[in-house]
Design a protein around this motif. Structure first.
Motif, PDB file in Angstrom:
ATOM      1  N   ARG A 173       0.849  -1.187   0.000  1.00  0.00           N
ATOM      2  CA  ARG A 173       0.000   0.000   0.000  1.00  0.00           C
ATOM      3  C   ARG A 173       0.886   1.239   0.000  1.00  0.00           C
ATOM      4  NH1 ARG A 173      -1.193  -2.580   4.384  1.00  0.00           N
ATOM      5  NH2 ARG A 173      -0.941  -0.732   5.658  1.00  0.00           N
ATOM      6  N   PRO A 174       0.411   2.333  -0.575  1.00  0.00           N
ATOM      7  CA  PRO A 174       1.220   3.569  -0.604  1.00  0.00           C
ATOM      8  C   PRO A 174       1.678   4.025   0.771  1.00  0.00           C
ATOM      9  CG  PRO A 174      -0.627   3.767  -2.111  1.00  0.00           C
ATOM     10  CD  PRO A 174      -0.822   2.476  -1.342  1.00  0.00           C
ATOM     11  N   ASP A 175       0.833   3.905   1.786  1.00  0.00           N
ATOM     12  CA  ASP A 175       1.242   4.345   3.125  1.00  0.00           C
ATOM     13  C   ASP A 175       2.344   3.447   3.680  1.00  0.00           C
ATOM     14  OD1 ASP A 175      -0.775   2.330   3.214  1.00  0.00           O
ATOM     15  OD2 ASP A 175      -1.187   2.785   5.322  1.00  0.00           O
ATOM     16  N   ALA A 176       2.333   2.163   3.353  1.00  0.00           N
ATOM     17  CA  ALA A 176       3.388   1.258   3.801  1.00  0.00           C
ATOM     18  C   ALA A 176       4.705   1.588   3.095  1.00  0.00           C
ATOM     19  CB  ALA A 176       2.997  -0.190   3.548  1.00  0.00           C
ATOM     20  N   ILE A 177       4.633   1.905   1.822  1.00  0.00           N
ATOM     21  CA  ILE A 177       5.830   2.286   1.070  1.00  0.00           C
ATOM     22  C   ILE A 177       6.413   3.573   1.642  1.00  0.00           C
ATOM     23  CG2 ILE A 177       6.684   3.051  -1.179  1.00  0.00           C
ATOM     24  CD1 ILE A 177       4.572   1.174  -2.432  1.00  0.00           C
ATOM     25  N   GLU A 178       5.549   4.542   1.902  1.00  0.00           N
ATOM     26  CA  GLU A 178       6.019   5.813   2.461  1.00  0.00           C
ATOM     27  C   GLU A 178       6.664   5.609   3.826  1.00  0.00           C
ATOM     28  OE1 GLU A 178       4.374  10.257   3.638  1.00  0.00           O
ATOM     29  OE2 GLU A 178       3.049   8.866   2.606  1.00  0.00           O
ATOM     30  N   ALA A 179       6.067   4.780   4.665  1.00  0.00           N
ATOM     31  CA  ALA A 179       6.633   4.519   5.988  1.00  0.00           C
ATOM     32  C   ALA A 179       7.991   3.838   5.881  1.00  0.00           C
ATOM     33  CB  ALA A 179       5.675   3.651   6.803  1.00  0.00           C
ATOM     34  N   MET A 180       8.120   2.907   4.935  1.00  0.00           N
ATOM     35  CA  MET A 180       9.389   2.217   4.749  1.00  0.00           C
ATOM     36  C   MET A 180      10.468   3.191   4.283  1.00  0.00           C
ATOM     37  SD  MET A 180      10.230  -1.251   2.576  1.00  0.00           S
ATOM     38  CE  MET A 180       9.267  -0.704   1.215  1.00  0.00           C
ATOM     39  N   LEU A 181      10.133   4.055   3.344  1.00  0.00           N
ATOM     40  CA  LEU A 181      11.111   5.024   2.851  1.00  0.00           C
ATOM     41  C   LEU A 181      11.481   6.041   3.916  1.00  0.00           C
ATOM     42  CD1 LEU A 181       9.777   5.594  -0.769  1.00  0.00           C
ATOM     43  CD2 LEU A 181      11.797   4.304  -0.071  1.00  0.00           C
ATOM     44  N   THR A 182      10.530   6.440   4.738  1.00  0.00           N
ATOM     45  CA  THR A 182      10.789   7.380   5.822  1.00  0.00           C
ATOM     46  C   THR A 182      11.727   6.761   6.858  1.00  0.00           C
ATOM     47  OG1 THR A 182       8.650   8.420   5.487  1.00  0.00           O
ATOM     48  CG2 THR A 182       9.690   8.792   7.618  1.00  0.00           C
ATOM     49  N   ALA A 183      11.641   5.435   7.041  1.00  0.00           N
ATOM     50  CA  ALA A 183      12.464   4.753   8.037  1.00  0.00           C
ATOM     51  C   ALA A 183      13.909   4.572   7.596  1.00  0.00           C
ATOM     52  CB  ALA A 183      11.852   3.391   8.358  1.00  0.00           C
ATOM     53  N   VAL A 184      14.192   4.751   6.314  1.00  0.00           N
ATOM     54  CA  VAL A 184      15.569   4.603   5.840  1.00  0.00           C
ATOM     55  C   VAL A 184      16.381   5.802   6.327  1.00  0.00           C
ATOM     56  CG1 VAL A 184      17.069   4.475   3.809  1.00  0.00           C
ATOM     57  CG2 VAL A 184      14.868   3.292   3.800  1.00  0.00           C
ATOM     58  N   PRO A 185      17.457   5.543   7.055  1.00  0.00           N
ATOM     59  CA  PRO A 185      18.241   6.665   7.585  1.00  0.00           C
ATOM     60  C   PRO A 185      19.001   7.384   6.471  1.00  0.00           C
ATOM     61  CG  PRO A 185      19.315   4.579   8.076  1.00  0.00           C
ATOM     62  CD  PRO A 185      17.996   4.247   7.444  1.00  0.00           C
ATOM     63  N   ASP A 186      19.405   8.600   6.758  1.00  0.00           N
ATOM     64  CA  ASP A 186      20.230   9.363   5.823  1.00  0.00           C
ATOM     65  C   ASP A 186      21.619   8.747   5.827  1.00  0.00           C
ATOM     66  OD1 ASP A 186      21.657  11.159   4.327  1.00  0.00           O
ATOM     67  OD2 ASP A 186      21.196  12.904   5.563  1.00  0.00           O
ATOM     68  N   LEU A 187      21.981   8.130   4.735  1.00  0.00           N
ATOM     69  CA  LEU A 187      23.247   7.411   4.663  1.00  0.00           C
ATOM     70  C   LEU A 187      24.393   8.242   4.089  1.00  0.00           C
ATOM     71  CD1 LEU A 187      21.909   3.973   3.409  1.00  0.00           C
ATOM     72  CD2 LEU A 187      22.613   4.589   5.721  1.00  0.00           C
ATOM     73  N   ARG A 188      24.141   9.498   3.772  1.00  0.00           N
ATOM     74  CA  ARG A 188      25.205  10.307   3.167  1.00  0.00           C
ATOM     75  C   ARG A 188      26.468  10.368   4.013  1.00  0.00           C
ATOM     76  NH1 ARG A 188      21.535  15.315   1.522  1.00  0.00           N
ATOM     77  NH2 ARG A 188      20.720  14.708   3.544  1.00  0.00           N
ATOM     78  N   PRO A 189      26.384  10.629   5.337  1.00  0.00           N
ATOM     79  CA  PRO A 189      27.617  10.646   6.133  1.00  0.00           C
ATOM     80  C   PRO A 189      28.321   9.288   6.148  1.00  0.00           C
ATOM     81  CG  PRO A 189      25.827  11.683   7.343  1.00  0.00           C
ATOM     82  CD  PRO A 189      25.224  11.036   6.132  1.00  0.00           C
ATOM     83  N   THR A 190      27.545   8.231   6.218  1.00  0.00           N
ATOM     84  CA  THR A 190      28.114   6.886   6.231  1.00  0.00           C
ATOM     85  C   THR A 190      28.819   6.587   4.916  1.00  0.00           C
ATOM     86  OG1 THR A 190      26.401   6.117   7.749  1.00  0.00           O
ATOM     87  CG2 THR A 190      27.553   4.431   6.484  1.00  0.00           C
ATOM     88  N   VAL A 191      28.187   6.931   3.828  1.00  0.00           N
ATOM     89  CA  VAL A 191      28.772   6.686   2.509  1.00  0.00           C
ATOM     90  C   VAL A 191      30.047   7.509   2.336  1.00  0.00           C
ATOM     91  CG1 VAL A 191      28.402   6.974   0.025  1.00  0.00           C
ATOM     92  CG2 VAL A 191      26.607   5.975   1.437  1.00  0.00           C
ATOM     93  N   ALA A 192      30.034   8.727   2.839  1.00  0.00           N
ATOM     94  CA  ALA A 192      31.207   9.591   2.694  1.00  0.00           C
ATOM     95  C   ALA A 192      32.417   9.054   3.447  1.00  0.00           C
ATOM     96  CB  ALA A 192      30.875  11.009   3.180  1.00  0.00           C
ATOM     97  N   ARG A 193      32.194   8.364   4.580  1.00  0.00           N
ATOM     98  CA  ARG A 193      33.308   7.873   5.402  1.00  0.00           C
ATOM     99  C   ARG A 193      33.609   6.395   5.194  1.00  0.00           C
ATOM    100  NH1 ARG A 193      30.615  10.542  10.383  1.00  0.00           N
ATOM    101  NH2 ARG A 193      29.670   8.497  10.414  1.00  0.00           N
ATOM    102  N   ALA A 194      32.799   5.704   4.436  1.00  0.00           N
ATOM    103  CA  ALA A 194      32.917   4.250   4.322  1.00  0.00           C
ATOM    104  C   ALA A 194      34.140   3.830   3.512  1.00  0.00           C
ATOM    105  CB  ALA A 194      31.655   3.682   3.676  1.00  0.00           C
ATOM    106  N   GLU A 195      34.665   2.700   3.896  1.00  0.00           N
ATOM    107  CA  GLU A 195      35.753   2.062   3.155  1.00  0.00           C
ATOM    108  C   GLU A 195      35.149   1.374   1.928  1.00  0.00           C
ATOM    109  OE1 GLU A 195      39.020   2.161   3.971  1.00  0.00           O
ATOM    110  OE2 GLU A 195      38.496   3.504   5.616  1.00  0.00           O
TER     111      GLU A 195
END
Length: 103
Positions: free
Chosen positions: A32-54
């Motif tokens: 359902r659209p609300d389930a998709i939106e909730a899942m996407l909202t739960a994904v953390p901002d990975l930009r800092p992690t990606v910037a520092r990752a090996e």
């Protein structure tokens, strides 16, 4: 001759029907659209992690998300696609928290 052809086509039809049944059984139920939106909202901002990752960490992250990259050279357009599955979200949040605690 005709009997052999009918038998071949019958086997082919049965094989195709079995494949269709198998694919329908593996088809994910529509989210359902609300389930998709909730899942996407739960994904953390990975930009800092990606910037520092090996590189090895990035490879694992990209594999987990089934990252696909497409470059259209004539139009100079880069397209990125990822798969976000519900089971990824808790693991990503734990990885993000561990990264934040390190530095």
């Amino acid at each position: 001759m005709a009997t052999r052809r009918i038998e071949e086509l019958t086997v082919r039809r049965d094989t195709l029907n079995a494949s269709i049944t198998d694919l329908q059984g593996r088809r994910p139920q529509g989210a359902r659209p609300d389930a998709i939106e909730a899942m996407l909202t739960a994904v953390p901002d990975l930009r800092p992690t990606v910037a520092r990752a090996e590189p090895a960490e990035l490879a694992k992250l990209f594999e987990a998300f089934d990252l696909a990259v497409e470059y259209d050279k004539p139009d100079r357009r880069l397209t990125l696609a990822v798969t976000v599955a519900p089971e990824l979200v808790p693991a990503l949040q734990a990885a993000q928290a561990a990264r934040d605690n390190e530095g």
